[in-house]
Motif scaffolding. Structure first.
Motif, PDB file in Angstrom:
ATOM      1  N   ASN A  81      40.941  -5.946  30.677  1.00  0.00           N
ATOM      2  CA  ASN A  81      40.294  -6.683  29.596  1.00  0.00           C
ATOM      3  C   ASN A  81      41.201  -7.715  28.936  1.00  0.00           C
ATOM      4  OD1 ASN A  81      37.434  -5.475  28.940  1.00  0.00           O
ATOM      5  ND2 ASN A  81      38.722  -3.742  29.474  1.00  0.00           N
ATOM      6  N   ILE A  82      42.506  -7.523  29.010  1.00  0.00           N
ATOM      7  CA  ILE A  82      43.426  -8.456  28.356  1.00  0.00           C
ATOM      8  C   ILE A  82      44.209  -9.285  29.365  1.00  0.00           C
ATOM      9  CG2 ILE A  82      45.417  -8.639  26.809  1.00  0.00           C
ATOM     10  CD1 ILE A  82      44.466  -6.165  25.381  1.00  0.00           C
ATOM     11  N   PHE A  83      44.622  -8.653  30.463  1.00  0.00           N
ATOM     12  CA  PHE A  83      45.438  -9.355  31.460  1.00  0.00           C
ATOM     13  C   PHE A  83      44.700  -9.494  32.787  1.00  0.00           C
ATOM     14  CE2 PHE A  83      48.237  -6.642  28.781  1.00  0.00           C
ATOM     15  CZ  PHE A  83      48.841  -7.651  28.040  1.00  0.00           C
ATOM     16  N   GLY A  84      43.386  -9.613  32.732  1.00  0.00           N
ATOM     17  CA  GLY A  84      42.591  -9.643  33.953  1.00  0.00           C
ATOM     18  C   GLY A  84      42.862 -10.830  34.849  1.00  0.00           C
ATOM     19  N   GLY A  85      43.146 -11.982  34.253  1.00  0.00           N
ATOM     20  CA  GLY A  85      43.398 -13.170  35.052  1.00  0.00           C
ATOM     21  C   GLY A  85      42.144 -14.005  35.240  1.00  0.00           C
ATOM     22  N   ASP A 129      38.769 -15.601  36.451  1.00  0.00           N
ATOM     23  CA  ASP A 129      37.512 -15.058  36.984  1.00  0.00           C
ATOM     24  C   ASP A 129      37.414 -13.547  36.829  1.00  0.00           C
ATOM     25  OD1 ASP A 129      36.720 -17.612  37.772  1.00  0.00           O
ATOM     26  OD2 ASP A 129      37.709 -17.409  39.718  1.00  0.00           O
ATOM     27  N   ARG A 130      38.209 -12.983  35.960  1.00  0.00           N
ATOM     28  CA  ARG A 130      38.133 -11.561  35.660  1.00  0.00           C
ATOM     29  C   ARG A 130      38.132 -11.384  34.145  1.00  0.00           C
ATOM     30  NH1 ARG A 130      40.968 -11.867  40.407  1.00  0.00           N
ATOM     31  NH2 ARG A 130      40.459 -10.307  42.020  1.00  0.00           N
ATOM     32  N   GLY A 131      37.990 -10.153  33.726  1.00  0.00           N
ATOM     33  CA  GLY A 131      37.982  -9.889  32.298  1.00  0.00           C
ATOM     34  C   GLY A 131      36.572  -9.741  31.762  1.00  0.00           C
ATOM     35  N   PRO A 132      36.449  -9.312  30.523  1.00  0.00           N
ATOM     36  CA  PRO A 132      35.126  -9.000  29.958  1.00  0.00           C
ATOM     37  C   PRO A 132      34.211 -10.201  29.797  1.00  0.00           C
ATOM     38  CG  PRO A 132      36.815  -8.938  28.250  1.00  0.00           C
ATOM     39  CD  PRO A 132      37.537  -9.079  29.556  1.00  0.00           C
ATOM     40  N   GLU A 133      34.776 -11.424  29.693  1.00  0.00           N
ATOM     41  CA  GLU A 133      33.943 -12.597  29.439  1.00  0.00           C
ATOM     42  C   GLU A 133      32.932 -12.857  30.551  1.00  0.00           C
ATOM     43  OE1 GLU A 133      37.168 -12.531  29.222  1.00  0.00           O
ATOM     44  OE2 GLU A 133      37.679 -12.972  27.128  1.00  0.00           O
ATOM     45  N   ILE A 134      33.225 -12.419  31.770  1.00  0.00           N
ATOM     46  CA  ILE A 134      32.306 -12.691  32.873  1.00  0.00           C
ATOM     47  C   ILE A 134      31.018 -11.879  32.754  1.00  0.00           C
ATOM     48  CG2 ILE A 134      34.208 -13.266  34.417  1.00  0.00           C
ATOM     49  CD1 ILE A 134      33.889 -10.560  35.742  1.00  0.00           C
ATOM     50  N   PHE A 135      30.998 -10.917  31.840  1.00  0.00           N
ATOM     51  CA  PHE A 135      29.795 -10.117  31.629  1.00  0.00           C
ATOM     52  C   PHE A 135      28.963 -10.634  30.461  1.00  0.00           C
ATOM     53  CE2 PHE A 135      32.938  -7.349  33.627  1.00  0.00           C
ATOM     54  CZ  PHE A 135      32.219  -6.891  34.721  1.00  0.00           C
ATOM     55  N   TRP A 155      45.417   2.472  30.463  1.00  0.00           N
ATOM     56  CA  TRP A 155      46.133   1.229  30.750  1.00  0.00           C
ATOM     57  C   TRP A 155      45.288   0.309  31.636  1.00  0.00           C
ATOM     58  CZ3 TRP A 155      49.141  -2.461  29.644  1.00  0.00           C
ATOM     59  CH2 TRP A 155      49.572  -3.359  30.622  1.00  0.00           C
ATOM     60  N   ASN A 156      44.548   0.872  32.571  1.00  0.00           N
ATOM     61  CA  ASN A 156      43.693   0.048  33.426  1.00  0.00           C
ATOM     62  C   ASN A 156      42.663  -0.720  32.602  1.00  0.00           C
ATOM     63  OD1 ASN A 156      45.058   0.993  35.629  1.00  0.00           O
ATOM     64  ND2 ASN A 156      43.471   2.428  36.282  1.00  0.00           N
ATOM     65  N   ILE A 157      42.124  -0.059  31.586  1.00  0.00           N
ATOM     66  CA  ILE A 157      41.142  -0.720  30.719  1.00  0.00           C
ATOM     67  C   ILE A 157      41.787  -1.889  29.980  1.00  0.00           C
ATOM     68  CG2 ILE A 157      39.658  -0.411  28.705  1.00  0.00           C
ATOM     69  CD1 ILE A 157      39.256   2.493  29.606  1.00  0.00           C
TER      70      ILE A 157
END
Length: 387
Positions: free
Chosen positions: A61-65, A67-73, A55-57
């Protein structure tokens, strides 16, 4: 899993045995729940807190908010996985993508060759690969490893497609054009395609191994007592992302990082563990400076004076910078302990990057692979100490 489950539900509904399928679903759900409980228990033993990692993953990745989430990488175009899979699987990826179109053609033009039940079963089996590819293609952040779980489905799709093609080619029906082609000619064409695909795959594998295996080999001398001492550090600057794992270092040596042009978060360190209590203390402690926004942590860096060893690379076509100098060329400060060839992609032709090309005089210069060096360096001792 979803297509297979839906197939079972549809078949059970048609057969009037919904009670049985509901029981099977509940049985499977209980098994999955048991595995999840075991996973949470193991995680709790090491993290010392309740955590549902799957669930953390999903949550990050989906509900990061913001400045978070996979796009910042980093992000890639939608064609990333298509190009990657075509490169690594060549014709078999094309076969995998062709599974549904071939099933449709078979259902329209060769319905007598298969039953509706077989078509439904085949459609169920080939759907997971399309689902996985579609889901990850629409994600902005893409990595090759995200496709690893789909490789078995890719192979299955390719096998089903290849079987359908062979079934059509093997037809001896004189009413069909393919049925009037001499069998030996068919065999020659099929075997030629197979040999080309197999050899392309082998050349790709050999190319990857010979071009990029240097980071796995340069640490071997550290196992020799005369080379390294306990407590010494191996530092990484611009080569931080090529460091395979601390398992490649002796137990009494540590990896450290020098500041480079990279401005993201670097790996942290676990505490040393002499026993179970120390191990739990290490795994349950979040290393200092960690964050989920890929922000640089200056505390991860050490001064180069603390480095007994240094991993660096040099490519003739590249130019060093203030933060990423060519340490390999600084022979007054560093000596080479172990160096291996590393492909200079910027100076190598497209063909040389795609497949293995032998180092033979008959190969034209423009097709040859160009090499740099990936080295483990050791700090030179001051002159008075050497004397």
């Amino acid at each position: 899993m979803v297509p297979l489950l839906l197939e079972e539900v549809i078949i059970s509904f048609i057969a009037g045995s919904m009670r049985k399928i509901v029981g099977n679903i509940l049985n499977g759900a209980l098994r999955c729940l048991s595995i999840l409980i075991l996973e949470v228990a193991v995680d709790y033993a090491f993290f010392q807190k309740f955590a549902i990692v799957p669930w953390n993953i999903v949550a990050y990745n989906i509900f990061g908010g913001q400045d978070r989430g996979p796009e910042i990488f980093g992000t890639e175009p939608w064609t990333f996985y298509i190009r990657n899979l075509l490169l690594n699987f060549n014709i078999w990826f094309i076969f995998a993508l062709s599974a549904v179109p071939l099933l449709a053609l078979q259902a329209v033009f060769r319905l007598q060759a298969t039953s509706k039940q077989t078509l439904l079963r085949s459609l169920t089996l080939v759907t997971p690969f399309y689902m996985w590819l579609a889901i990850f293609t629409v994600q902005p952040h893409k990595e090759e490893r995200f496709m690893y779980p789909a490789y078995p489905f890719l192979a299955l799709n390719a096998a089903i497609s290849f079987h359908m093609v062979l079934s059509y080619i093997g037809s001896s029906n004189p009413k069909e054009v393919i049925g009037r082609v001499p069998p030996k000619l068919k065999l020659t064409v099929v075997m030629s395609i197979l040999l080309v695909a197999i050899n392309a795959g082998l050349l790709r594998v050999v190319s990857m191994i010979t071009a990029y295996n240097a980071p796995l080999k340069i640490f071997a001398p550290l196992e020799e007592p005369s080379v390294a001492q306990a407590g010494e550090s191996v530092c990484f600057g611009k080569e931080w992302y090529r460091f395979p794992s601390s398992f490649f270092l002796p137990n009494d040596m540590r990896a450290k990082f020098l500041r480079s042009e990279f401005r993201g978060i670097l790996p942290g360190e676990f505490l040393d563990a002499a026993g179970y209590q120390d191990l739990v203390a290490g795994t349950s402690r979040i290393p200092t400076g960690m964050n989920d926004r890929n922000e640089e942590d200056p505390g991860k860096y050490v001064d180069i004076s603390q480095c007994s060893f240094l991993v660096d690379s040099y490519f003739p076509g590249s130019i060093g910078s203030e933060l990423e100098p060519d340490y390999i060329l600084d022979e007054s400060q560093w000596e080479k302990v172990s160096c291996k060839e590393f492909l200079d992609a910027s100076q190598t032709s497209l063909l040389g990057r795609l497949i293995w090309i032998p180092e033979l005089p008959v190969i034209p210069e423009q097709f040859r692979r160009t090499w740099g060096q990936h080295c483990l360096l050791r700090r030179r001792e001051p002159a008075q100490e050497r004397e």
